[in-house]
Design a protein around this motif. Structure first.
Motif, mmCIF file in Angstrom:
data_model
loop_
_atom_site.group_PDB
_atom_site.id
_atom_site.type_symbol
_atom_site.label_atom_id
_atom_site.label_comp_id
_atom_site.label_asym_id
_atom_site.label_seq_id
_atom_site.Cartn_x
_atom_site.Cartn_y
_atom_site.Cartn_z
ATOM 1 N N THR A 168 17.150 1.461 50.415
ATOM 2 C CA THR A 168 16.279 0.356 50.811
ATOM 3 C C THR A 168 17.205 -0.666 51.476
ATOM 4 N N PRO A 169 16.697 -1.762 51.990
ATOM 5 C CA PRO A 169 17.594 -2.777 52.587
ATOM 6 C C PRO A 169 18.585 -3.377 51.591
ATOM 7 N N THR A 170 18.312 -3.302 50.280
ATOM 8 C CA THR A 170 19.190 -3.980 49.317
ATOM 9 C C THR A 170 19.728 -3.083 48.210
ATOM 10 N N SER A 171 19.331 -1.803 48.165
ATOM 11 C CA SER A 171 19.797 -0.904 47.113
ATOM 12 C C SER A 171 19.860 0.516 47.655
ATOM 13 N N ALA A 172 20.539 1.407 46.910
ATOM 14 C CA ALA A 172 20.708 2.769 47.420
ATOM 15 C C ALA A 172 21.210 3.687 46.323
#
Length: 342
Positions: A168-172
């Motif tokens: 995601t834009p803030t996690s992975a």
């Protein structure tokens, strides 16, 4: 014959009997009468790939003759078991699905006992091997997002890796194979399967898991599956090796990627991904996926020419344009070649 001659004969007979007592003949008769008894049979059971036949000890025996017959055939001598205290024989020359009967005689010298003519019967049958567990694939694994591919890693220098990624834009979450000459002990200088669970991009928001040791220049079948609740499952050659949870990947839209990176300036990577399969909630072999390249280092190149036909992508190159003090820990956004699927 006169009385004196008779007396001499009687004295001679008496002397003979004193030297050779009558009871010695009685003892011989007793030995002859103590015939060996037929051993009592106990069991014939399958033990792995053989049959173990057992009986009870026969008093006075110095050994045993073991006999076997197949089906309704005739008894045939199978083996000689030396030692009167021995009470078993293991038959290793058996065929699954065959009925065998076993019996035994006791022996001592040339004397043998009678035997149980019925014997102990067994249908020797080896159970069918259990089928190997089905390998996990994108088709049979429950997940919201999945990427499955063959991975081959090679390179040069102090570090390089090939990874499967869901972001995601803030996690992975990423899972792949990595060589790092400077990894923390005991992984220093080893090629390891590795998971990076990025709960956030903030300091301390990452968890690392070294799963097992692998090899460079060898192809492995890897799969990363993310379930709806944020459970991330990692597979090597169809076998689950590790599950981790990232709640920030739950109930949200993810992007799937493959990535090849090298550690520092001058290090190179060659990450080859073959037979790529992708899933966005529902897997369809007919779905057409596009690609978008994020080449964060000018030394990296990506070849996607084989993706639409055989599912192949190669990311390779040598890290350029960063300072000698920078590496993938301090400048991760500057050392990679990334292909995102659209």
């Amino acid at each position: 014959m006169n009385r004196k001659s008779i007396k001499k004969i009687m004295l001679f007979l008496l002397a003979f009997m004193l030297v050779f007592p009558v009871y010695s003949f009685g003892k011989a008769e007793q030995v002859q009468a103590a015939a060996l008894k037929a051993p009592k049979l106990v069991s014939a059971v399958r033990v792995n790939n053989s049959v173990k036949f057992t009986w009870k000890k026969s008093s006075g025996a110095s050994g045993y003759y073991v006999y076997r017959k197949t089906g309704s055939g005739s008894w045939k001598k199978l083996a000689t078991v030396k030692g009167g205290s021995k009470t078993s024989y293991t038959d290793k020359k058996v065929v699954s699905g065959t009925t065998y009967s076993y019996t035994v005689r006791a022996y001592k010298g040339k004397k043998t006992s009678s035997y149980n003519k019925t014997g102990k019967k067994i249908l020797y049958k080896v159970p069918a091997a259990k089928p190997a567990p089905a390998k996990a694939t994108i088709e049979n694994t429950t997940s919201a997002y999945t990427i499955e591919t063959d991975v081959n890693l090679s390179g040069s220098g102090t570090g390089y890796h090939a990874k499967l990624v869901a972001v995601t834009p803030t996690s992975a979450i990423s899972f792949g194979i990595q060589y790092d000459a400077y990894a923390r002990a005991p992984y220093t200088g080893k090629t390891m399967f590795m998971i990076e669970n990025i709960r956030s991009n903030n300091p301390g928001g990452q968890d690392y898991y070294w799963v097992k040791e692998g090899a460079r220049k060898k192809t492995y079948h890897l799969m990363l599956a993310v379930e709806k609740n944020g459970t991330c499952k990692c597979y090597i050659d169809g076998k689950l090796v590790k599950s981790v949870k990232n709640k920030n990947l739950a109930n949200t839209t993810l992007a799937l990627r493959v990535e090849g990176s090298a550690r520092k300036k001058g290090d190179s990577v060659n990450a080859v991904f073959s037979n790529i399969k992708l899933k966005d909630h529902t897997y369809s072999a007919d779905k057409v996926w596009g690609t978008h390249a994020f080449l964060t280092n000018k030394g990296m190149k990506a070849d996607v020419s084989g993706f639409s036909t055989v599912g192949r992508i190669a990311i390779k190159g040598t890290v350029k344009g960063i300072s000698s003090s920078q590496d993938w820990d301090s400048a991760y956004d500057k050392v990679s070649g990334i292909i995102q699927f659209t």
